[in-house]
Write a protein that holds these residues in place. Structure first.
Motif, PDB file in Angstrom:
ATOM      1  N   ALA A 187     -46.289  -1.230 -57.326  1.00  0.00           N
ATOM      2  CA  ALA A 187     -46.087   0.144 -57.774  1.00  0.00           C
ATOM      3  C   ALA A 187     -45.739   1.019 -56.578  1.00  0.00           C
ATOM      4  CB  ALA A 187     -47.342   0.671 -58.463  1.00  0.00           C
ATOM      5  N   GLY A 188     -45.004   2.127 -56.848  1.00  0.00           N
ATOM      6  CA  GLY A 188     -44.612   3.009 -55.762  1.00  0.00           C
ATOM      7  C   GLY A 188     -44.592   4.463 -56.161  1.00  0.00           C
ATOM      8  N   LEU A 189     -44.692   5.324 -55.154  1.00  0.00           N
ATOM      9  CA  LEU A 189     -44.603   6.775 -55.298  1.00  0.00           C
ATOM     10  C   LEU A 189     -43.494   7.258 -54.380  1.00  0.00           C
ATOM     11  CD1 LEU A 189     -48.253   8.143 -55.257  1.00  0.00           C
ATOM     12  CD2 LEU A 189     -46.513   8.719 -56.935  1.00  0.00           C
ATOM     13  N   SER A 190     -42.517   7.946 -54.956  1.00  0.00           N
ATOM     14  CA  SER A 190     -41.392   8.408 -54.152  1.00  0.00           C
ATOM     15  C   SER A 190     -41.654   9.808 -53.609  1.00  0.00           C
ATOM     16  CB  SER A 190     -40.121   8.405 -54.992  1.00  0.00           C
ATOM     17  OG  SER A 190     -40.211   9.360 -56.032  1.00  0.00           O
ATOM     18  N   SER A 204     -44.025  -6.473 -64.471  1.00  0.00           N
ATOM     19  CA  SER A 204     -45.216  -7.263 -64.793  1.00  0.00           C
ATOM     20  C   SER A 204     -46.473  -6.402 -64.951  1.00  0.00           C
ATOM     21  CB  SER A 204     -45.457  -8.318 -63.715  1.00  0.00           C
ATOM     22  OG  SER A 204     -45.744  -7.698 -62.469  1.00  0.00           O
ATOM     23  N   VAL A 205     -46.451  -5.163 -64.419  1.00  0.00           N
ATOM     24  CA  VAL A 205     -47.645  -4.309 -64.493  1.00  0.00           C
ATOM     25  C   VAL A 205     -47.385  -3.010 -65.259  1.00  0.00           C
ATOM     26  CG1 VAL A 205     -48.425  -5.237 -62.294  1.00  0.00           C
ATOM     27  CG2 VAL A 205     -47.233  -3.033 -62.337  1.00  0.00           C
ATOM     28  N   LYS A 206     -46.144  -2.782 -65.659  1.00  0.00           N
ATOM     29  CA  LYS A 206     -45.793  -1.539 -66.347  1.00  0.00           C
ATOM     30  C   LYS A 206     -46.615  -1.384 -67.622  1.00  0.00           C
ATOM     31  CE  LYS A 206     -41.567  -0.609 -65.808  1.00  0.00           C
ATOM     32  NZ  LYS A 206     -40.080  -0.629 -65.896  1.00  0.00           N
ATOM     33  N   GLY A 207     -47.196  -0.204 -67.801  1.00  0.00           N
ATOM     34  CA  GLY A 207     -48.021   0.058 -68.962  1.00  0.00           C
ATOM     35  C   GLY A 207     -49.486  -0.311 -68.771  1.00  0.00           C
ATOM     36  N   ARG A 208     -49.796  -1.046 -67.693  1.00  0.00           N
ATOM     37  CA  ARG A 208     -51.186  -1.445 -67.423  1.00  0.00           C
ATOM     38  C   ARG A 208     -51.719  -0.794 -66.147  1.00  0.00           C
ATOM     39  NH1 ARG A 208     -52.350  -6.574 -66.217  1.00  0.00           N
ATOM     40  NH2 ARG A 208     -50.278  -7.056 -65.342  1.00  0.00           N
ATOM     41  N   PHE A 209     -50.840  -0.614 -65.153  1.00  0.00           N
ATOM     42  CA  PHE A 209     -51.238  -0.047 -63.860  1.00  0.00           C
ATOM     43  C   PHE A 209     -50.681   1.364 -63.721  1.00  0.00           C
ATOM     44  CE2 PHE A 209     -51.657  -4.249 -61.239  1.00  0.00           C
ATOM     45  CZ  PHE A 209     -52.469  -4.777 -62.233  1.00  0.00           C
ATOM     46  N   THR A 210     -51.428   2.221 -63.007  1.00  0.00           N
ATOM     47  CA  THR A 210     -50.983   3.584 -62.738  1.00  0.00           C
ATOM     48  C   THR A 210     -51.236   3.919 -61.278  1.00  0.00           C
ATOM     49  OG1 THR A 210     -51.517   4.265 -65.004  1.00  0.00           O
ATOM     50  CG2 THR A 210     -51.189   6.010 -63.375  1.00  0.00           C
ATOM     51  N   ILE A 211     -50.177   4.339 -60.582  1.00  0.00           N
ATOM     52  CA  ILE A 211     -50.309   4.791 -59.202  1.00  0.00           C
ATOM     53  C   ILE A 211     -50.348   6.309 -59.193  1.00  0.00           C
ATOM     54  CG2 ILE A 211     -47.800   4.792 -58.811  1.00  0.00           C
ATOM     55  CD1 ILE A 211     -48.369   3.941 -55.905  1.00  0.00           C
ATOM     56  N   ARG A 249     -51.393   9.971 -56.536  1.00  0.00           N
ATOM     57  CA  ARG A 249     -51.649  10.501 -55.194  1.00  0.00           C
ATOM     58  C   ARG A 249     -52.555  11.702 -55.280  1.00  0.00           C
ATOM     59  NH1 ARG A 249     -47.798  10.208 -51.128  1.00  0.00           N
ATOM     60  NH2 ARG A 249     -46.146  10.053 -52.691  1.00  0.00           N
ATOM     61  N   ASP A 250     -53.485  11.809 -54.345  1.00  0.00           N
ATOM     62  CA  ASP A 250     -54.349  12.970 -54.244  1.00  0.00           C
ATOM     63  C   ASP A 250     -54.165  13.519 -52.842  1.00  0.00           C
ATOM     64  OD1 ASP A 250     -57.920  13.593 -54.684  1.00  0.00           O
ATOM     65  OD2 ASP A 250     -56.271  14.870 -54.061  1.00  0.00           O
ATOM     66  N   ASN A 251     -53.277  14.471 -52.715  1.00  0.00           N
ATOM     67  CA  ASN A 251     -52.956  14.990 -51.380  1.00  0.00           C
ATOM     68  C   ASN A 251     -54.138  15.678 -50.718  1.00  0.00           C
ATOM     69  OD1 ASN A 251     -50.346  14.069 -51.284  1.00  0.00           O
ATOM     70  ND2 ASN A 251     -49.494  15.901 -52.211  1.00  0.00           N
ATOM     71  N   ALA A 252     -54.971  16.299 -51.530  1.00  0.00           N
ATOM     72  CA  ALA A 252     -56.116  17.003 -50.957  1.00  0.00           C
ATOM     73  C   ALA A 252     -57.044  16.028 -50.257  1.00  0.00           C
ATOM     74  CB  ALA A 252     -56.847  17.774 -52.045  1.00  0.00           C
ATOM     75  N   GLU A 253     -57.141  14.811 -50.813  1.00  0.00           N
ATOM     76  CA  GLU A 253     -58.023  13.815 -50.232  1.00  0.00           C
ATOM     77  C   GLU A 253     -57.261  12.825 -49.368  1.00  0.00           C
ATOM     78  OE1 GLU A 253     -61.269  15.635 -51.710  1.00  0.00           O
ATOM     79  OE2 GLU A 253     -61.250  13.854 -50.408  1.00  0.00           O
ATOM     80  N   ASN A 254     -55.924  12.991 -49.309  1.00  0.00           N
ATOM     81  CA  ASN A 254     -55.082  12.090 -48.520  1.00  0.00           C
ATOM     82  C   ASN A 254     -55.241  10.642 -48.936  1.00  0.00           C
ATOM     83  OD1 ASN A 254     -53.100  12.724 -46.652  1.00  0.00           O
ATOM     84  ND2 ASN A 254     -54.238  11.858 -44.953  1.00  0.00           N
ATOM     85  N   THR A 255     -55.273  10.420 -50.242  1.00  0.00           N
ATOM     86  CA  THR A 255     -55.428   9.065 -50.762  1.00  0.00           C
ATOM     87  C   THR A 255     -54.380   8.753 -51.823  1.00  0.00           C
ATOM     88  OG1 THR A 255     -56.968   9.800 -52.483  1.00  0.00           O
ATOM     89  CG2 THR A 255     -57.917   9.060 -50.394  1.00  0.00           C
ATOM     90  N   VAL A 256     -54.129   7.468 -51.984  1.00  0.00           N
ATOM     91  CA  VAL A 256     -53.285   6.965 -53.048  1.00  0.00           C
ATOM     92  C   VAL A 256     -54.101   5.938 -53.822  1.00  0.00           C
ATOM     93  CG1 VAL A 256     -51.201   5.703 -53.635  1.00  0.00           C
ATOM     94  CG2 VAL A 256     -51.164   7.368 -51.780  1.00  0.00           C
ATOM     95  N   ALA A 257     -54.115   6.057 -55.132  1.00  0.00           N
ATOM     96  CA  ALA A 257     -54.926   5.166 -55.950  1.00  0.00           C
ATOM     97  C   ALA A 257     -54.048   4.289 -56.835  1.00  0.00           C
ATOM     98  CB  ALA A 257     -55.878   5.985 -56.819  1.00  0.00           C
ATOM     99  N   LEU A 258     -54.590   3.144 -57.217  1.00  0.00           N
ATOM    100  CA  LEU A 258     -53.947   2.254 -58.185  1.00  0.00           C
ATOM    101  C   LEU A 258     -54.985   1.913 -59.252  1.00  0.00           C
ATOM    102  CD1 LEU A 258     -51.320   0.679 -58.856  1.00  0.00           C
ATOM    103  CD2 LEU A 258     -52.406  -1.302 -57.764  1.00  0.00           C
ATOM    104  N   GLN A 259     -54.827   2.481 -60.430  1.00  0.00           N
ATOM    105  CA  GLN A 259     -55.691   2.173 -61.559  1.00  0.00           C
ATOM    106  C   GLN A 259     -55.119   0.970 -62.291  1.00  0.00           C
ATOM    107  OE1 GLN A 259     -58.649   3.604 -62.573  1.00  0.00           O
ATOM    108  NE2 GLN A 259     -58.711   1.963 -64.091  1.00  0.00           N
TER     109      GLN A 259
END
Length: 124
Positions: A49-52, A63-70, A72-82
């Motif tokens: 997964a990617g964030l542009s 293979s992960v579309k519809g199951r995984f979600t990427i 970004r939380d800029n305030a916390e400077n983090t990127v998550a993958l659910q």
């Protein structure tokens, strides 16, 4: 210099969920593209997964579309993958990555900063 630290991996049964987090330090997340990749034992590293930048558009491997979600939380400077509805074939070491030159990419060679990886194991 960008440092990326992943967390949140573990063992889960098929159909379960996990949330991975990637904490970035050394710079703000802008203007780099961010991505998640994975590498299963004996296989090549593959895009998940990617964030542009600058629009924060999300994109996924089929293979992960519809199951995984990427996200970004800029305030916390983090990127998550659910990760939901996990399957045994999702078992791999998952890596967070950042690119200093590309605003979006599915190719691991375009990313020059990598985390240490976190193991995700899905049992059947």
């Amino acid at each position: 210099q960008v440092q990326l630290i992943e967390s949140g991996g573990g063992l889960v049964q098929a159909g379960g969920s996990l949330r991975l987090s990637c904490a970035a330090s050394g710079t703000t997340l802008r203007p780099n593209a961010m991505g998640w990749f994975r590498q299963a034992l004996g296989k090549e590293r593959e895009f998940v997964a990617g964030l542009s930048r600058p629009d924060d558009r999300t994109y996924y491997d089929d293979s992960v579309k519809g199951r995984f979600t990427i996200s970004r939380d800029n305030a916390e400077n983090t990127v998550a993958l659910q990760m939901n509805s996990l399957k045994p074939e999702d078992t791999a070491v998952y890596y967070c990555a950042a690119s200093s030159t590309y605003y979006s990419s599915r190719f691991h060679r375009h990313y020059d900063y990598w985390g240490q990886g976190t193991q995700v194991t899905v049992s059947s």
